[in-house]
Design an enzyme around this catalytic site. Structure first.
Site, PDB file in Angstrom:
ATOM      1  N   LYS A  66      -2.764  14.249   3.962  1.00 13.95           N
ATOM      2  CA  LYS A  66      -2.392  12.877   3.572  1.00 13.95           C
ATOM      3  C   LYS A  66      -2.434  12.731   2.049  1.00 13.95           C
ATOM      4  CE  LYS A  66      -3.981  10.917   7.920  1.00 13.95           C
ATOM      5  NZ  LYS A  66      -5.094  10.410   8.728  1.00 13.95           N
ATOM      6  N   GLN A  77     -10.699   7.750   8.162  1.00 16.89           N
ATOM      7  CA  GLN A  77     -10.329   8.804   9.114  1.00 16.89           C
ATOM      8  C   GLN A  77     -11.257   8.747  10.332  1.00 16.89           C
ATOM      9  OE1 GLN A  77      -7.647  10.780   8.768  1.00 16.89           O
ATOM     10  NE2 GLN A  77      -8.042  11.903  10.645  1.00 16.89           N
ATOM     11  N   ASP A 135      -3.584   1.628   8.756  1.00 15.74           N
ATOM     12  CA  ASP A 135      -3.644   2.199  10.102  1.00 15.74           C
ATOM     13  C   ASP A 135      -3.194   1.181  11.160  1.00 15.74           C
ATOM     14  OD1 ASP A 135      -4.337   4.770  10.795  1.00 15.74           O
ATOM     15  OD2 ASP A 135      -6.479   4.470  10.476  1.00 15.74           O
TER      16      ASP A 135
END
Ligand code: GUN
Length: 286
Positions: free
Chosen positions: A56, A100, A123
């Protein structure tokens, strides 16, 4: 003789999307001197999570974003992680925050997600964003589901009126992808571990999205000939290879179009994360 399925190239689609994002980031920089900032928080040293976070970080830099990874030790307390989130929420240069998952067991994941500013929740997992999606409103949408829809739109002239069956009801994939399919005017069924006669349910589908986390679970004889199959599964096999949730070798002979694993949905997830960072930037500072 039926033709084998068109294999949907997620790698190429993701590269094209990243190129588009790179162009937009360059235009923003030229216009305003500002650069979208993506901040990823990793707690602990789960090997798969480390690989994802590095990837990422690298791809965000490639599209010209300001990319920062905050790597915290496994023993970080929930209070310290909440303090880190509060700092990122307060920092105007931070457009997107991703924590994460999975987090270490001593941390309440829900409490952490709830603490992220919904305007920076790239997200799309904050209850405000999940609620907006469920209400059919615009907002930040989870990245993997967004990637699935973009791939479907690439291969189908319209989604309206099609029968879609989503296998799996997770917060991260099954539920949001079903909501997005509904927004695209599909007739949507969410199947799960308690669904009776799953094969018969899947056989109705023009679109199948498999997000169960069980390798080769979806059988070719469950598919309607010509169906479009999106395989979200990323299962590590004993030989180290990756396998999807669909029995690809057989399904490719029945489906009209199908995503491979690897090289299907996976690459789209990070590209959509970058897309969401840009969306968050534009909504906050555009
Ligand atoms: N771990 C695996 N997939 C995801 C994801 O989409 N978002 C976050 N935050 N963590 C993940």
């Amino acid at each position: 003789m039926p033709q084998p399925a068109h294999i949907i190239d997620g790698k190429a689609a993701a590269a094209a999307l990243r190129a588009e994002i790179g162009t937009e980031v360059a235009a923003i920089r030229a216009r305003s001197g500002l650069v979208p900032g993506l901040h990823v928080v990793l707690v602990g040293d789960d090997p798969a999570s480390r690989v994802y976070v590095t990837s990422k970080e690298k791809l965000a830099v490639e599209v010209g974003m300001n990319s920062v990874a905050h790597r915290l030790p496994t023993e970080t307390s929930e209070a310290d992680l909440l303090a880190k989130i509060a700092d990122l929420n307060a920092d105007d240069a931070v457009d997107g925050i991703l924590v994460q998952l999975p987090l270490p067991k001593h941390i309440d994941t829900g409490a952490i997600i709830d603490a992220i500013d919904p305007a920076k929740d790239i997200d799309g997992l904050h209850p405000i964003n999940a609620g907006r999606l469920a209400g059919g409103k615009t907002g930040l949408v989870p990245c993997t589901p967004l990637g699935c829809i973009l791939l479907l739109k690439q291969v189908l002239p319209t989604l309206a009126g099609l029968e879609a069956v989503v296998i799996g009801r997770s917060e991260l994939v099954g539920r949001p992808v079903a909501q997005l399919l509904l927004q695209a005017d599909c007739t949507v069924t969410i199947a799960h571990s308690r669904t009776r006669d799953l094969a018969a349910v899947v056989r109705r589908a023009d679109i199948v999205v498999a997000a169960v986390g069980r390798p080769h679970f979806v059988q070719a004889d469950w598919l309607k000939p010509g169906a479009t199959v999106i395989d979200v599964g990323i299962n590590r096999m004993p030989d180290g290879k990756l396998a999807g949730d669909v029995d690809f070798a057989e399904a490719v002979e029945v489906a009209g179009a199908i995503t491979p694993v690897p090289g299907g949905v996976g690459p789209m997830t990070i590209a959509c994360l970058l897309r969401n960072t840009l969306t968050a930037f534009e909504a906050r500072r555009g």
